[in-house]
Write a protein that holds these residues in place. Sequence first.
Motif, PDB file in Angstrom:
ATOM      1  N   PRO A   1      54.612  43.341  50.219  1.00 22.42           N
ATOM      2  CA  PRO A   1      53.740  43.003  48.943  1.00 22.42           C
ATOM      3  C   PRO A   1      53.664  41.694  48.773  1.00 22.42           C
ATOM      4  N   SER A   2      54.391  40.722  49.483  1.00 32.38           N
ATOM      5  CA  SER A   2      54.167  39.313  49.432  1.00 32.38           C
ATOM      6  C   SER A   2      52.951  39.012  50.207  1.00 32.38           C
ATOM      7  N   ARG A   3      52.764  39.770  51.242  1.00 27.35           N
ATOM      8  CA  ARG A   3      51.321  39.529  52.089  1.00 27.35           C
ATOM      9  C   ARG A   3      50.252  40.000  51.034  1.00 27.35           C
ATOM     10  N   ALA A   4      50.480  41.194  50.534  1.00 27.58           N
ATOM     11  CA  ALA A   4      49.600  41.742  49.463  1.00 27.58           C
ATOM     12  C   ALA A   4      49.004  40.771  48.571  1.00 27.58           C
ATOM     13  N   GLY A   5      49.957  40.144  48.009  1.00 29.65           N
ATOM     14  CA  GLY A   5      49.437  38.929  47.078  1.00 29.65           C
ATOM     15  C   GLY A   5      48.876  37.800  47.691  1.00 29.65           C
ATOM     16  N   LEU A   6      49.445  37.498  48.751  1.00 32.57           N
ATOM     17  CA  LEU A   6      48.654  36.185  49.408  1.00 32.57           C
ATOM     18  C   LEU A   6      47.326  36.432  49.702  1.00 32.57           C
ATOM     19  N   LEU A   7      47.045  37.745  50.384  1.00 34.60           N
ATOM     20  CA  LEU A   7      45.671  38.126  50.780  1.00 34.60           C
ATOM     21  C   LEU A   7      44.499  38.410  49.767  1.00 34.60           C
ATOM     22  N   THR A   8      45.049  38.662  48.383  1.00 33.21           N
ATOM     23  CA  THR A   8      44.224  39.005  47.339  1.00 33.21           C
ATOM     24  C   THR A   8      44.114  37.939  46.353  1.00 33.21           C
TER      25      THR A   8
ATOM     26  N   TYR B   1      55.083  17.457  47.195  1.00 36.85           N
ATOM     27  CA  TYR B   1      54.699  18.123  45.961  1.00 36.85           C
ATOM     28  C   TYR B   1      55.745  18.826  45.011  1.00 36.85           C
ATOM     29  N   THR B   2      55.990  18.337  43.626  1.00 36.47           N
ATOM     30  CA  THR B   2      57.328  18.820  43.107  1.00 36.47           C
ATOM     31  C   THR B   2      56.944  19.976  42.042  1.00 36.47           C
ATOM     32  N   HIS B   3      55.874  20.269  41.785  1.00 39.47           N
ATOM     33  CA  HIS B   3      55.704  21.256  40.668  1.00 39.47           C
ATOM     34  C   HIS B   3      55.617  22.467  41.481  1.00 39.47           C
ATOM     35  N   PRO B   4      55.935  23.793  40.782  1.00 39.32           N
ATOM     36  CA  PRO B   4      55.904  25.181  41.164  1.00 39.32           C
ATOM     37  C   PRO B   4      54.646  25.593  41.647  1.00 39.32           C
ATOM     38  N   ILE B   5      54.195  26.222  42.976  1.00 34.38           N
ATOM     39  CA  ILE B   5      53.241  26.671  43.355  1.00 34.38           C
ATOM     40  C   ILE B   5      53.239  28.248  43.927  1.00 34.38           C
ATOM     41  N   SER B   6      52.413  28.941  44.017  1.00 32.15           N
ATOM     42  CA  SER B   6      52.463  30.114  44.357  1.00 32.15           C
ATOM     43  C   SER B   6      51.648  30.489  45.632  1.00 32.15           C
ATOM     44  N   MET B   7      51.946  31.530  46.503  1.00 29.16           N
ATOM     45  CA  MET B   7      51.374  31.889  47.612  1.00 29.16           C
ATOM     46  C   MET B   7      49.834  32.372  47.025  1.00 29.16           C
ATOM     47  N   LEU B   8      49.863  32.784  45.772  1.00 36.24           N
ATOM     48  CA  LEU B   8      48.618  33.502  45.012  1.00 36.24           C
ATOM     49  C   LEU B   8      47.594  32.058  45.367  1.00 36.24           C
TER      50      LEU B   8
ATOM     51  N   LYS C   1      51.439  40.352  62.865  1.00 32.11           N
ATOM     52  CA  LYS C   1      51.760  41.440  61.917  1.00 32.11           C
ATOM     53  C   LYS C   1      50.903  41.596  60.717  1.00 32.11           C
ATOM     54  N   TRP C   2      50.710  42.727  60.543  1.00 28.16           N
ATOM     55  CA  TRP C   2      49.710  43.321  59.458  1.00 28.16           C
ATOM     56  C   TRP C   2      50.364  43.784  58.275  1.00 28.16           C
ATOM     57  N   HIS C   3      51.103  44.977  58.357  1.00 30.18           N
ATOM     58  CA  HIS C   3      51.985  45.577  57.330  1.00 30.18           C
ATOM     59  C   HIS C   3      51.364  45.853  56.185  1.00 30.18           C
ATOM     60  N   GLN C   4      49.947  46.339  56.124  1.00 27.36           N
ATOM     61  CA  GLN C   4      49.352  46.403  54.855  1.00 27.36           C
ATOM     62  C   GLN C   4      48.747  47.779  54.955  1.00 27.36           C
ATOM     63  N   GLY C   5      49.387  48.888  55.840  1.00 24.53           N
ATOM     64  CA  GLY C   5      48.713  50.179  55.784  1.00 24.53           C
ATOM     65  C   GLY C   5      48.486  50.506  57.329  1.00 24.53           C
ATOM     66  N   ASN C   6      48.810  51.764  57.754  1.00 23.90           N
ATOM     67  CA  ASN C   6      48.544  51.811  59.025  1.00 23.90           C
ATOM     68  C   ASN C   6      47.157  52.832  59.435  1.00 23.90           C
ATOM     69  N   ALA C   7      46.554  53.425  58.495  1.00 24.06           N
ATOM     70  CA  ALA C   7      45.558  54.093  58.708  1.00 24.06           C
ATOM     71  C   ALA C   7      44.323  53.151  59.197  1.00 24.06           C
ATOM     72  N   ASP C   8      43.319  53.774  59.738  1.00 26.65           N
ATOM     73  CA  ASP C   8      42.392  52.837  60.235  1.00 26.65           C
ATOM     74  C   ASP C   8      41.319  52.240  59.030  1.00 26.65           C
ATOM     75  N   ARG C   9      41.330  52.777  57.795  1.00 22.90           N
ATOM     76  CA  ARG C   9      40.656  52.295  56.657  1.00 22.90           C
ATOM     77  C   ARG C   9      41.232  51.146  56.090  1.00 22.90           C
ATOM     78  N   PHE C  10      42.520  50.738  56.319  1.00 22.60           N
ATOM     79  CA  PHE C  10      43.347  49.654  55.866  1.00 22.60           C
ATOM     80  C   PHE C  10      43.339  48.758  56.996  1.00 22.60           C
ATOM     81  N   HIS C  11      42.839  48.869  58.356  1.00 19.35           N
ATOM     82  CA  HIS C  11      43.026  48.084  59.507  1.00 19.35           C
ATOM     83  C   HIS C  11      42.311  46.808  59.095  1.00 19.35           C
ATOM     84  N   PRO C  12      42.907  45.534  59.651  1.00 24.24           N
ATOM     85  CA  PRO C  12      42.419  44.398  59.368  1.00 24.24           C
ATOM     86  C   PRO C  12      40.948  44.066  59.620  1.00 24.24           C
ATOM     87  N   MET C  13      40.499  44.771  60.285  1.00 20.63           N
ATOM     88  CA  MET C  13      38.956  44.483  60.834  1.00 20.63           C
ATOM     89  C   MET C  13      38.014  45.116  59.813  1.00 20.63           C
TER      90      MET C  13
END
Length: 473
Positions: free
Chosen positions: A88-95, A339-346, A148-160
């Motif tokens: 889920p961390s990577r899902a947030g970063l990606l989107t 940089y001292t303020h909070p940021i997010s991977m989002l 590493k991908w880790h966002q779903g194994n089926a072809d439709r979720f594939h990085p490409m």
Amino acid sequence: MKMTLHYLAILLAVALSPLYSAIGAQPPNIQPPNIQPPNIVLILADDAGYADFGFHGSREIRSPRLDTFANQAMLFEQAYVSAAVCGPSRAGLLTGRYQQRFGFEENNVPGYMSESCLPDDEMGLPLDQATVADYLKSRGYRTALIGKWHQGNADRFHPMNRGFDEFYGFRGGARSYFAFGEGNLNHRPEDRLERGLGEFAESGKYLTDAFADETVAFIERNQSRPFFVLLSFNAVHNPMQAEASDLKEFPNLSGKRRQLAAMTLSMDRACGRVLDKLNELNLDQNTIVVFTNDNGGPSDANASDNSPLSGTKANHLEGGIRVPFLMRWPGVTKPGSKYTHPISMLDLLPTFVAAAGGNLSELKPIDGVDLRPFVEGRDNARPHQTLYWKKESRAAIRDGDWKLLRFPDRPAELYNISLDIAESDNLADQHPDKVRAMYEQLFEWELTLVRPQWQLKREYEGAAMKRMDDYRK
């Protein structure tokens, strides 16, 4: 030099324009140079401890190349992931969106640890969610996911099929660092190295080295055009497997801690090779490079150290969600600054899209912000007044410097993070009105979310609470 001379010519033409007018001549038509948008290299470690880098003060674990890079970059002291576990961390970063908005709550895919009516292959980053690779590809970037991908194994979720032009890595969440044997089918398909869509391609190399090789080759192939590469290491996620030559570098350590130190040194060396290639090709001055980590270190699983933070991977104490973060952006970030303020991977998606010349108003609704005005000092406010985390009944909210944690088995806790980074002084009893207000604020945010598409088995929730208590400072 060519660009500098070109601009000097423009300035000279402007200065002489009255003279051209006086003699009835036309000034030369000098067009501005075609400046290529910056390349983007995002390096993502996996399960690293907050304190396990030299630039964060480690004296046991060495990271010489990243330490040098830190002196060239801006260090973000309060960088947060949107989830305390990998997927889920990577899902947030990606989107650029809180992943809870599309049902990818803090539970990994596929569902071997989950309870769901969905088959394993139905679990993945929903197809209606645009990724940072989608946006950058539409801006003319060549895009690659290596590792590493880790966002779903089926072809439709594939990085490409999610915006990446190239892929070399594995679809799952963890695997051996050593190559699988020729014709060895005793491993899940999602664990085998793959090039492109479906072509299995074990390299015979230590996995961290293989990913560095592929990243260097991608940069070489695409040096004449803008590119985006996500180098998504699985290091230092277990299994704890280091090369013998790296283990010899740490004779005073033992067990998992020694393995971790050796694996970190290998990853550090791999990062150095990528940085060296950018320098060799004279791309370093037009490339944004970010190094960060996907969640806090799981101290019990890989002997990582999250000091001075409490907690670990899989919980919402600072040790689970605050991560190392370095950004080198020539002309934007000041070398050796903080940089001292909070940021997010989002924030990475809108920052990268804006850097590529994209119009952020045209993006689908996102929760991240473009960091450039903040790091340049043009905007001195906080990028985020409020940040949220949620995993079923567990959740956290940070509003300003106040942080509230909600638990399934005990009353909520309240901390002032600016005064108590280790979350050791629970102020809930002293500020009941603050607890009530933040509890309500958290609930209002939860009302904007969708139901989780899959959930963790309850036994793992219990284990997560025990781990949190075991690793409090």
